[in-house]
Scaffold this active site. Structure first.
Site, PDB file in Angstrom:
ATOM      1  N   SER A 156       0.891  -1.710  -0.013  1.00 41.85           N
ATOM      2  CA  SER A 156       0.001  -0.090  -0.045  1.00 41.85           C
ATOM      3  C   SER A 156       0.573   1.140  -0.324  1.00 41.85           C
ATOM      4  CB  SER A 156      -0.861  -0.082   0.980  1.00 41.85           C
ATOM      5  OG  SER A 156      -0.006   0.427   2.824  1.00 41.85           O
ATOM      6  N   LYS A 194       0.632   4.370   8.051  1.00 43.22           N
ATOM      7  CA  LYS A 194       0.293   5.148   6.361  1.00 43.22           C
ATOM      8  C   LYS A 194       0.674   6.284   6.216  1.00 43.22           C
ATOM      9  CE  LYS A 194      -2.681   1.326   4.497  1.00 43.22           C
ATOM     10  NZ  LYS A 194      -2.035   0.429   5.279  1.00 43.22           N
TER      11      LYS A 194
END
Length: 236
Positions: A156, A194
């Protein structure tokens, strides 16, 4: 001969690569140069590439390599008396142990940093809890503070230059600035890597891959466990 904006962008990319091991995003470049849109960044990057100062790496979105710097560039003087700390213990639901004395390898200019398991760059996985082994990290990568390492699982964050199987170096801490890449603990159960953003009173955990959605949480559901300062990649 570079324009002022071209030189500002080149030095910003260079300093960010030295600091974290990954190139800045287009949004970070836009904000750093105080430009109104990312189209201006595209033009500056193209100009730098045409002049041979940077190279865009194929098949990797936003992946850049600085080839050379302006002749007038003077690197900042190295810091003296540096002594990084190393943490040992747990990350996640189990409170981390108190940092031990730094483990220095004077002759090689490196420090021993504990690897605390895996971190999800994708769907969150169980919180990291165990020190699996230690790795040697160049002192220049660490800066001040306490540090630990995590092995990346998932894709990701590929547009931030972080790939499945990489080892990320994290500076331990509970605060972050919007735009930082952080280790976030969600609901005291799931840990993920993230980009940290704020959406009003909420916290957004943003992927660097269009295949993944940004996840929004109330501020009481997310605990920052540290932010990215470096990356190690092994080529097989």
């Amino acid at each position: 001969m570079l324009t002022r904006k071209q030189q500002e962008l080149l030095l910003f990319i260079h300093e960010r690569m030295k600091e974290s091991g990954v190139p800045p995003s287009f949004d970070e470049m836009k904000d750093a140069l105080d430009l109104a849109s990312k189209s201006g960044i595209h033009r500056l990057i193209t100009a730098l590439e045409e002049r041979g100062f940077i190279r865009r790496l194929p098949n990797r979105a936003r992946a850049l390599e600085v080839i050379k710097l302006p002749e007038s560039y003077q690197p900042p003087a190295p810091r003296r008396g540096f002594s990084p700390s190393v943490i040992e213990g747990s990350l996640g639901k189990v409170p981390p142990a108190k940092p031990s004395a730094p483990v220095m390898e004077e002759e090689t200019g490196s420090a021993s940093v504990p690897v605390m398991g895996r971190i999800a760059a994708g769907v969150p996985i169980s919180a990291i809890q165990n020190n699996t082994h230690n790795i040697s990290v160049p002192i220049e990568m660490l800066g001040t503070g306490e540090h630990y390492a995590l092995e990346v699982k998932g894709d990701s964050m590929i547009e931030a230059g972080i790939l499945d199987g990489d080892t990320v170096i994290i500076r331990n801490g509970s605060s972050a600035t919007p735009g930082d890449i952080v280790v976030a603990l969600v609901d005291d159960e799931e840990a993920t890597l993230k980009r940290f953003r704020r959406k009003g009173a909420s916290i957004a955990l943003e992927a660097a891959n269009p295949a993944y959605e940004t996840r929004i949480f109330g501020p009481d559901r997310v605990k920052i466990q540290g932010k990215l300062v470096g990356l190690i990649r092994r080529y097989h």
